[in-house]
Motif scaffolding. Structure first.
Motif, mmCIF file in Angstrom:
data_model
loop_
_atom_site.group_PDB
_atom_site.id
_atom_site.type_symbol
_atom_site.label_atom_id
_atom_site.label_comp_id
_atom_site.label_asym_id
_atom_site.label_seq_id
_atom_site.Cartn_x
_atom_site.Cartn_y
_atom_site.Cartn_z
ATOM 1 N N VAL A 84 1.128 -1.247 -0.002
ATOM 2 C CA VAL A 84 -0.613 -0.020 -0.438
ATOM 3 C C VAL A 84 1.059 1.363 -0.203
ATOM 4 N N ALA A 85 2.118 1.346 0.650
ATOM 5 C CA ALA A 85 2.878 2.150 0.648
ATOM 6 C C ALA A 85 3.691 2.348 -0.870
ATOM 7 N N TYR A 86 4.223 1.612 -1.108
ATOM 8 C CA TYR A 86 5.071 1.322 -2.423
ATOM 9 C C TYR A 86 3.997 2.333 -3.610
ATOM 10 N N VAL A 87 2.487 1.455 -3.233
ATOM 11 C CA VAL A 87 1.129 2.633 -4.452
ATOM 12 C C VAL A 87 0.664 3.906 -3.896
ATOM 13 N N ALA A 88 1.030 4.435 -2.568
ATOM 14 C CA ALA A 88 0.759 5.772 -2.142
ATOM 15 C C ALA A 88 1.782 6.488 -2.990
ATOM 16 N N TRP A 89 3.173 5.853 -2.692
ATOM 17 C CA TRP A 89 4.438 6.666 -3.089
ATOM 18 C C TRP A 89 4.101 6.734 -5.038
ATOM 19 N N ALA A 90 4.071 5.759 -5.476
ATOM 20 C CA ALA A 90 3.587 6.048 -7.044
ATOM 21 C C ALA A 90 2.066 7.643 -7.413
ATOM 22 N N THR A 91 1.836 6.738 -6.205
ATOM 23 C CA THR A 91 0.395 7.811 -6.494
ATOM 24 C C THR A 91 0.910 9.506 -6.912
ATOM 25 N N ALA A 92 1.646 9.300 -5.436
ATOM 26 C CA ALA A 92 2.660 11.071 -4.666
ATOM 27 C C ALA A 92 3.100 11.825 -6.070
ATOM 28 N N SER A 93 3.809 10.678 -6.680
ATOM 29 C CA SER A 93 4.673 10.609 -7.728
ATOM 30 C C SER A 93 3.532 11.833 -9.447
ATOM 31 N N LEU A 94 2.407 11.836 -8.954
ATOM 32 C CA LEU A 94 1.746 12.683 -9.954
ATOM 33 C C LEU A 94 2.378 14.097 -9.983
ATOM 34 N N LEU A 95 2.922 14.696 -8.419
ATOM 35 C CA LEU A 95 3.479 16.594 -8.421
ATOM 36 C C LEU A 95 4.515 16.400 -8.530
ATOM 37 N N LEU A 108 -3.583 4.334 -13.567
ATOM 38 C CA LEU A 108 -4.835 3.365 -12.952
ATOM 39 C C LEU A 108 -4.304 1.851 -13.345
ATOM 40 N N LEU A 109 -4.351 0.806 -13.754
ATOM 41 C CA LEU A 109 -3.637 -0.623 -14.142
ATOM 42 C C LEU A 109 -3.081 -0.783 -12.994
ATOM 43 N N LEU A 110 -1.773 -0.420 -12.166
ATOM 44 C CA LEU A 110 -1.673 -0.670 -11.192
ATOM 45 C C LEU A 110 -3.040 -0.615 -9.519
ATOM 46 N N TYR A 111 -4.045 0.441 -9.973
ATOM 47 C CA TYR A 111 -4.443 0.349 -8.644
ATOM 48 C C TYR A 111 -5.801 -0.349 -8.972
ATOM 49 N N ILE A 112 -6.081 -0.931 -10.459
ATOM 50 C CA ILE A 112 -6.615 -2.403 -10.723
ATOM 51 C C ILE A 112 -6.167 -3.393 -10.372
ATOM 52 N N THR A 113 -4.577 -3.868 -10.532
ATOM 53 C CA THR A 113 -3.863 -4.531 -10.333
ATOM 54 C C THR A 113 -4.197 -4.898 -8.983
ATOM 55 N N GLY A 367 11.140 4.716 -3.934
ATOM 56 C CA GLY A 367 10.961 3.959 -4.120
ATOM 57 C C GLY A 367 11.693 2.798 -4.029
ATOM 58 N N VAL A 368 12.086 3.397 -4.651
ATOM 59 C CA VAL A 368 13.187 1.177 -4.512
ATOM 60 C C VAL A 368 12.884 0.421 -2.930
ATOM 61 N N ALA A 369 13.680 1.334 -1.872
ATOM 62 C CA ALA A 369 13.535 1.127 -0.801
ATOM 63 C C ALA A 369 12.331 0.180 -0.248
ATOM 64 N N LEU A 370 10.494 1.339 -0.732
ATOM 65 C CA LEU A 370 9.445 0.217 -0.842
ATOM 66 C C LEU A 370 9.120 -1.166 -0.905
ATOM 67 N N LEU A 371 9.896 -0.616 -2.547
ATOM 68 C CA LEU A 371 9.431 -2.559 -2.845
ATOM 69 C C LEU A 371 10.333 -3.178 -2.328
#
Length: 467
Positions: A84-95, A108-113, A367-371
């Motif tokens: 969940v934290a990895y997905v959240a950080w990926a979302t934050a990268s929109l900024l 969107l693909l990541l959320y669905i998967t 991101g590498v650390a979270l993954l």
């Protein structure tokens, strides 16, 4: 004289327990979701990007609706929070994304998967989950062989995506959906249109079918036939990554079985040391002798140009080493930032061909650390799920279940594949890590616990006591 008793000692005969229609439909939907994830690019090749995208979004929405209707028991504090934290950080990268359009679409693909992974892992028991994965793999493996056979028999030549028969040879064979190699000894690509994707799915199928055999599933002869078909596709795909992953699966399986034989405290320590030595020595040997090994597999020592791709990606990633350039899994060639950036065989490259290099480019060191935490947590839980005897009270002699082997073997495939491909970041690679990781946390014992029992009741079975 004998008298017929009206009070027999045995219980009156009853009809066998049958699954409710609703639960059968639910399990069928889960199989379809898994087929969509395992098939990967097949649906894009067959129906185009727009139809595939609409289908993926619709399937995600339907799964959310079903999740709300079924309302399976979920321990929210035991979700895979690193994922969940990895997905959240990926979302934050929109900024700060350098390619916001690509970031939004691939998020969107990541959320669905991710949602599909949590949904399937929540509504099915362990036995049903493994059975559903096996059913989905049968569809993908069977369709891949049937597709290649159809192309060779009825088309008699290469086939382009969209079922287009080329009027003249393509500029590069990489453009073909199928190269019509089934009867000429060349590499086959299955419905995915990619030999490496086919090889990894075929290897996964062998693992799942073998686990089903170990769990004493019915129709064992049929399972052996499916294993043979999957092995044939694995060999014909000629994927070096899949072969190396298969060797790692054998090592991990042997180690787990040795661990299960330990009887005294500290006995596993020797196995851990031996396993570490073998793993480190094997890695050094593979890298040192890569020219010989990959040459024997028909590959270049630089992993078919991957080292050059890594150099270019790392050079760009080092410009934003902490937070990265923005999430983009996969790289969309329609985006000017990726169009013709790295070209291989005349085509725009859509991935870094290495999970860690790809994430470093997109999400930086954070991101590498979270993954890394996602994989570490998954491998840790999957390992002890496999090697520890099921125990939740004073009884310490309960038998092992073959089903507990599957997550750790899948982890071995995903980790090895991640060194040469970025595909573990999306579709079945990401889905299986999240799905099995969440399932282990929600149901750490096969057949025991609220999630397992509630699903049994939904099937129409009476609740059973823990053995």
């Amino acid at each position: 004289m004998a008298v017929h008793s009206k009070h027999p000692a045995s219980a009156p005969p009853t009809a066998p327990v049958r699954e409710k229609t609703g639960h059968l439909l639910l399990r069928g939907w889960c199989i379809l979701v898994l087929v969509l994830a395992l098939g990967g690019t097949a649906w894009v090749n067959a129906f185009g990007e727009t139809v595939a995208a609409v289908g993926a979004i619709a399937s995600g929405i339907l799964s959310v609706i079903l999740w709300i209707i079924v309302r399976p028991p979920v321990q929210w504090r035991r979700l895979p929070w690193f994922a969940v934290a990895y997905v959240a950080w990926a979302t934050a990268s929109l900024l700060w994304s350098a390619w916001p359009g690509t970031t939004a679409l691939t998020l969107l693909l990541l959320y669905i998967t991710t949602v599909q992974a949590l949904f399937v892992g929540t509504v099915l028991t362990w036995a049903e989950l493994v059975r559903a994965v096996a059913s989905a793999l049968k569809w993908v493996v069977g369709l891949s062989l049937a597709f290649e056979l159809w192309v060779s028999v009825f088309i008699g030549g290469p086939l382009l995506p969209g079922f287009v028969i080329p009027s003249e040879p393509a500029a590069d064979p990489i453009l073909y959906w199928s190269r019509d190699n089934l009867f000429d000894g060349g590499r086959i690509q299955g419905i995915m249109g990619n030999a490496n994707l086919l090889g990894s799915v075929a290897l996964l199928a062998i693992i799942v079918f073998a686990v089903r055999l170990g769990a004493r599933a019915p129709r064992r002869v049929t399972l052996w036939i499916w294993i043979a078909v999957s092995a044939y596709l694995l060999v014909r795909s000629s994927s070096a990554t899949a072969f190396v992953a298969g060797a790692m699966v054998v090592v991990v399986l042997a180690t787990v079985l040795l661990m299960r034989r330990a009887r005294r405290p500290g006995e596993r320590t020797r196995y851990y040391i031996a396993y570490a030595v073998i793993a480190i020595g094997g890695g050094i040997t593979l890298w040192t002798l890569r020219e010989t090994i990959f040459g024997a597999l028909g590959r270049d020592s630089d992993l078919t140009g991957r080292e050059q791709i890594w150099e270019q990606v790392l050079a760009r990633a080092n410009e934003h080493p902490v937070i990265g350039w923005g999430f983009a899994t996969p790289w969309l060639p329609s985006d000017p930032a990726f169009d013709r950036w790295i070209v291989d065989h005349g085509q725009t490259v859509m991935q870094a061909h290495n999970v860690w290099v790809d994430v470093y480019l997109q999400l930086g060191a954070i991101g590498v650390a979270l993954l890394g935490l996602v994989y570490l947590a998954f491998v840790w839980r999957a390992w002890f799920f496999a090697v520890d005897r099921p125990r939740w009270d004073l009884r310490a002699d309960r038998p092992y279940s073959a089903l507990t082997l599957l997550p750790t073997l899948v982890g071995a495939v995903v980790l090895v594949q991640g060194f040469a491909e970025s595909t573990p970041l999306l579709l079945w690679g990401w889905m299986f890590v999240v799905m099995f990781g969440a399932k282990i946390k929600q149901s750490p014992h096969v057949g025991v616990g609220p999630a397992e029992q509630s699903a049994a009741i939904e099937r129409g079975e009476p609740a059973k006591q823990a053995p």
